[in-house]
Design a protein around this motif. Structure first.
Motif, short mmCIF file in Angstrom:
data_model
loop_
_atom_site.label_atom_id
_atom_site.label_comp_id
_atom_site.label_asym_id
_atom_site.label_seq_id
_atom_site.Cartn_x
_atom_site.Cartn_y
_atom_site.Cartn_z
N THR A 49 -3.33 10.10 7.75
CA THR A 49 -2.40 11.22 7.55
C THR A 49 -1.00 10.71 7.18
OG1 THR A 49 -2.02 11.36 9.94
CG2 THR A 49 -3.65 12.87 9.01
N ALA A 50 -0.54 9.68 7.87
CA ALA A 50 0.76 9.09 7.54
C ALA A 50 0.72 8.43 6.16
CB ALA A 50 1.18 8.08 8.61
N SER A 51 -0.41 7.80 5.84
CA SER A 51 -0.58 7.18 4.51
C SER A 51 -0.50 8.24 3.42
CB SER A 51 -1.92 6.46 4.44
OG SER A 51 -1.96 5.38 5.34
N THR A 52 -1.08 9.41 3.68
CA THR A 52 -1.03 10.52 2.72
C THR A 52 0.41 10.95 2.48
OG1 THR A 52 -3.25 11.27 3.32
CG2 THR A 52 -1.78 12.90 2.31
N ILE A 53 1.21 11.01 3.53
CA ILE A 53 2.60 11.44 3.41
C ILE A 53 3.44 10.41 2.64
CG2 ILE A 53 4.72 11.93 4.72
CD1 ILE A 53 2.76 13.14 6.91
N VAL A 54 3.28 9.14 2.97
CA VAL A 54 4.02 8.08 2.28
C VAL A 54 3.64 8.06 0.80
CG1 VAL A 54 4.36 5.58 2.11
CG2 VAL A 54 4.34 6.68 4.35
N ALA A 55 2.35 8.14 0.51
CA ALA A 55 1.88 8.14 -0.88
C ALA A 55 2.43 9.35 -1.63
CB ALA A 55 0.35 8.14 -0.91
N TRP A 56 2.51 10.48 -0.95
CA TRP A 56 3.05 11.71 -1.56
C TRP A 56 4.51 11.50 -1.99
CZ3 TRP A 56 7.14 14.84 -0.12
CH2 TRP A 56 7.24 16.07 -0.79
#
Length: 145
Positions: A49-56
């Motif tokens: 979930t944090a990876s999704t946010i950073v990638a976003w």
């Protein structure tokens, strides 16, 4: 001499123009940025979930620049235009970002789809809704009088 584009049905001709083709090209590049950053974050042990946010965050910055300059050809960096474009772009991308995150949680937690596959599936939907937002609300051309 008739080209391949000339042979297409009229509705398809309207869809396949410089803008949509360049949007798809840069949409694919944005998806690659999103996916690579996502996988790098995971490689460093960051939760999906944090990876999704950073990638976003990285993908939105890349997408704004490429959409502004190359897809919708909004070349002005006038303060009044940036004050309108940037919040609208980020706002619409926040909406699609929440859709992305929601899909990831649904796909991974409930449907038990592998997170990397879920990320790719999610990005297909995200590219489409982001084009609609960009075309209709963010980089819309002014109507000439």
């Amino acid at each position: 001499m008739e080209t391949l584009l000339d042979k297409l049905p009229q509705p398809l001709k309207k869809l396949l123009n410089r803008e949509t083709i360049s949007y798809l090209f840069f949409g694919v590049l944005t998806t690659i940025v999103n996916y690579v950053i996502y996988e790098l974050c995971k490689w460093f042990g960051i939760h999906y979930t944090a990876s999704t946010i950073v990638a976003w965050i990285f993908a939105v910055a890349f997408a704004y620049i490429t959409n502004k300059l190359y897809v919708f050809e909004s070349k002005s960096f006038d303060k009044s235009i940036l004050i309108r474009e940037i919040p609208a772009f980020v706002g619409c991308r926040l909406f699609s970002g929440f859709c992305d995150l929601g899909f990831m949680i649904l796909a991974v937690e409930l449907l038990t789809i592998h997170d990397s596959l879920a990320k790719l599936l999610s990005n297909v939907f995200i590219v489409v809704i982001n084009y609609i937002f960009s075309k209709l609300f963010i980089f819309k051309k002014k109507q000439s009088s």
